[in-house]
Design an enzyme around this catalytic site. Structure first.
Site, PDB file in Angstrom:
ATOM      1  N   CYS A   1     -19.102  -0.845   6.219  1.00 52.35           N
ATOM      2  CA  CYS A   1     -19.409  -1.763   5.121  1.00 52.35           C
ATOM      3  C   CYS A   1     -18.807  -3.150   5.349  1.00 52.35           C
ATOM      4  O   CYS A   1     -19.267  -4.137   4.762  1.00 52.35           O
ATOM      5  CB  CYS A   1     -18.979  -1.187   3.774  1.00 52.35           C
TER       6      CYS A   1
ATOM      7  N   CYS B   1     -21.198  -6.858   6.289  1.00 48.88           N
ATOM      8  CA  CYS B   1     -20.987  -7.853   5.227  1.00 48.88           C
ATOM      9  C   CYS B   1     -21.104  -9.280   5.776  1.00 48.88           C
ATOM     10  O   CYS B   1     -20.352  -9.655   6.685  1.00 48.88           O
ATOM     11  CB  CYS B   1     -19.611  -7.651   4.596  1.00 48.88           C
TER      12      CYS B   1
ATOM     13  N   CYS C   1     -16.428   8.873   1.125  1.00 46.76           N
ATOM     14  CA  CYS C   1     -16.170   7.798   2.091  1.00 46.76           C
ATOM     15  C   CYS C   1     -15.681   8.380   3.421  1.00 46.76           C
ATOM     16  O   CYS C   1     -14.848   9.284   3.449  1.00 46.76           O
ATOM     17  CB  CYS C   1     -15.121   6.851   1.511  1.00 46.76           C
TER      18      CYS C   1
ATOM     19  N   CYS D   1     -20.998 -12.189  -3.932  1.00 51.95           N
ATOM     20  CA  CYS D   1     -21.858 -11.129  -3.399  1.00 51.95           C
ATOM     21  C   CYS D   1     -23.335 -11.394  -3.721  1.00 51.95           C
ATOM     22  O   CYS D   1     -24.226 -11.033  -2.932  1.00 51.95           O
ATOM     23  CB  CYS D   1     -21.453  -9.770  -3.967  1.00 51.95           C
TER      24      CYS D   1
ATOM     25  N   ASP E   1       0.824  -1.216   0.000  1.00 46.49           N
ATOM     26  CA  ASP E   1       0.000   0.000   0.000  1.00 46.49           C
ATOM     27  C   ASP E   1       0.857   1.266   0.000  1.00 46.49           C
ATOM     28  O   ASP E   1       0.535   2.234   0.680  1.00 46.49           O
ATOM     29  CB  ASP E   1      -0.927  -0.033   1.227  1.00 46.49           C
TER      30      ASP E   1
ATOM     31  N   CYS F   1     -26.949  -9.515  -2.587  1.00 45.17           N
ATOM     32  CA  CYS F   1     -26.789  -8.784  -1.320  1.00 45.17           C
ATOM     33  C   CYS F   1     -26.422  -7.317  -1.576  1.00 45.17           C
ATOM     34  O   CYS F   1     -25.564  -7.011  -2.399  1.00 45.17           O
ATOM     35  CB  CYS F   1     -25.709  -9.442  -0.471  1.00 45.17           C
TER      36      CYS F   1
ATOM     37  N   CYS G   1     -24.138   2.258   4.100  1.00 45.09           N
ATOM     38  CA  CYS G   1     -23.189   3.373   3.981  1.00 45.09           C
ATOM     39  C   CYS G   1     -23.897   4.703   4.258  1.00 45.09           C
ATOM     40  O   CYS G   1     -24.765   5.115   3.481  1.00 45.09           O
ATOM     41  CB  CYS G   1     -22.558   3.391   2.592  1.00 45.09           C
TER      42      CYS G   1
ATOM     43  N   CYS H   1     -23.943  -3.634   2.227  1.00 50.35           N
ATOM     44  CA  CYS H   1     -22.927  -2.581   2.328  1.00 50.35           C
ATOM     45  C   CYS H   1     -23.432  -1.280   1.718  1.00 50.35           C
ATOM     46  O   CYS H   1     -23.183  -0.187   2.247  1.00 50.35           O
ATOM     47  CB  CYS H   1     -21.614  -3.024   1.675  1.00 50.35           C
TER      48      CYS H   1
END
Length: 309
Positions: free
Chosen positions: A242, A246, A212, A186, A132, A189, A196, A192
């Site tokens: 989120c 999940c 975000c 997913c 990252d 669904c 949010c 999330c």
């Protein structure tokens, strides 16, 4: 036995010994579809003040420009999940990943050890380690390497592990056996998206980064816009909403990394103590922590913003 197969197994075995949870390999090549998607996302200014996302576009979309002659991208995941929570439910909240030691330091050290192992055991291999910290589309490579799929919240999801893990990569000029992508589980669904509070996930698999809460509390350097006043849900650094909703994360297991254990002092702080935090306490509490990224003034700005909500 074919050398590429033997080398692939050797690398994966060592990665597991170092504590990585999953390892996958994909071919180093130009990401043509992803380049178009990234260009469109940037064109809509959904990266907000994250100007670095627009930098080094050619490097971000082609790993061979980061490591000349690169043949393989080795993607790895490292678990950070803990069920420990801050004791005061009214206290400003920290994202789970930020409760322990800075993951850049912890994971990068292990990744460098893995690269050194490859160079010692296999021979002269050129490569670079990434956690990252460079223009690498880590979720794309993780998906290609079969670590999981990119969910509707844009995070990497693993059917057996959830999403509470860091991603890391080795880009190397070594031929390895490639893994393939896995199925997207997913389905229908939308938990999330529904959960949010800022509508950052504006449609499945599409996230407006500038909305975000993680962006607002970490990346944004100016004042938080007032229209987010009642939408922060108590988050002072990052956001896990989120991930919390999940269903895939029902399978999340506790990490095995002692350096990710949160300090008692961090878990015990009351809302009042957070609101009265001084720079001296901040420096002591978050020494070696990713929270240092926002600096004292940034965290204080976030806490003060929550007080006005």
């Amino acid at each position: 036995m074919d050398n590429s197969y033997k080398n692939t197994q050797l690398i994966k075995q060592k990665a597991f010994e170092l504590g990585f949870e999953e390892v996958g390999v994909s071919q180093a090549e130009f990401l043509s579809d992803e380049a178009k998607n990234l260009e469109a996302w940037l064109g809509q200014n959904q990266h907000g003040e994250m100007a670095y996302m627009a930098n080094h576009f050619d490097l971000r979309t082609d790993p061979r420009k980061l490591v000349p002659g690169a043949k393989s991208v080795v993607s790895l995941s490292y678990n950070y999940y803990t069920a420990l929570k801050q004791e005061d439910p009214s206290a400003p909240k920290l994202s789970i990943y930020a409760m322990g030691r800075d993951y850049h330091k912890v994971v990068k050290k292990k990744l460098k050890t893995l690269l050194q192992f490859i160079q010692t055991e296999i021979g002269e291999v050129a490569g670079r380690a990434f956690v990252d910290s460079a223009p690498v589309m880590e979720r794309v490579w993780a998906q290609r390497g079969g670590l999981g799929w990119i969910g509707k919240n844009s995070l990497m999801l693993s059917k057996g592990k959830g999403s509470y893990f860091f991603l890391a990569e080795l880009i190397i000029d070594l031929d390895l056996v490639h893994d393939g992508p896995v199925k997207d589980y997913c389905g229908s669904c939308t938990k999330c998206i529904d959960a949010c509070p800022t509508d950052a996930i504006y449609e499945p698999y599409k996230v407006d980064g500038s909305k975000c809460i993680s962006y607002l509390t970490i990346e944004l350097k100016d004042k938080i816009p007032t229209h987010f006043q009642d939408k922060m849900k108590g988050w002072m650094y990052g956001c896990d909403i989120c991930q919390q909703v999940c269903p895939i994360n029902a399978r999340a297991q506790k990490h095995q990394e002692p350096q990710f254990e949160p300090k008692d002092e961090l878990l015990n702080k009351s809302r009042e103590e957070w609101e009265e935090i001084t720079e001296e306490i901040f420096d002591k509490l978050f020494e070696g922590s990713p929270v240092k990224r926002t600096k004292f003034n940034g965290l204080k700005r976030n806490i003060d913003f929550l007080k006005r909500s």
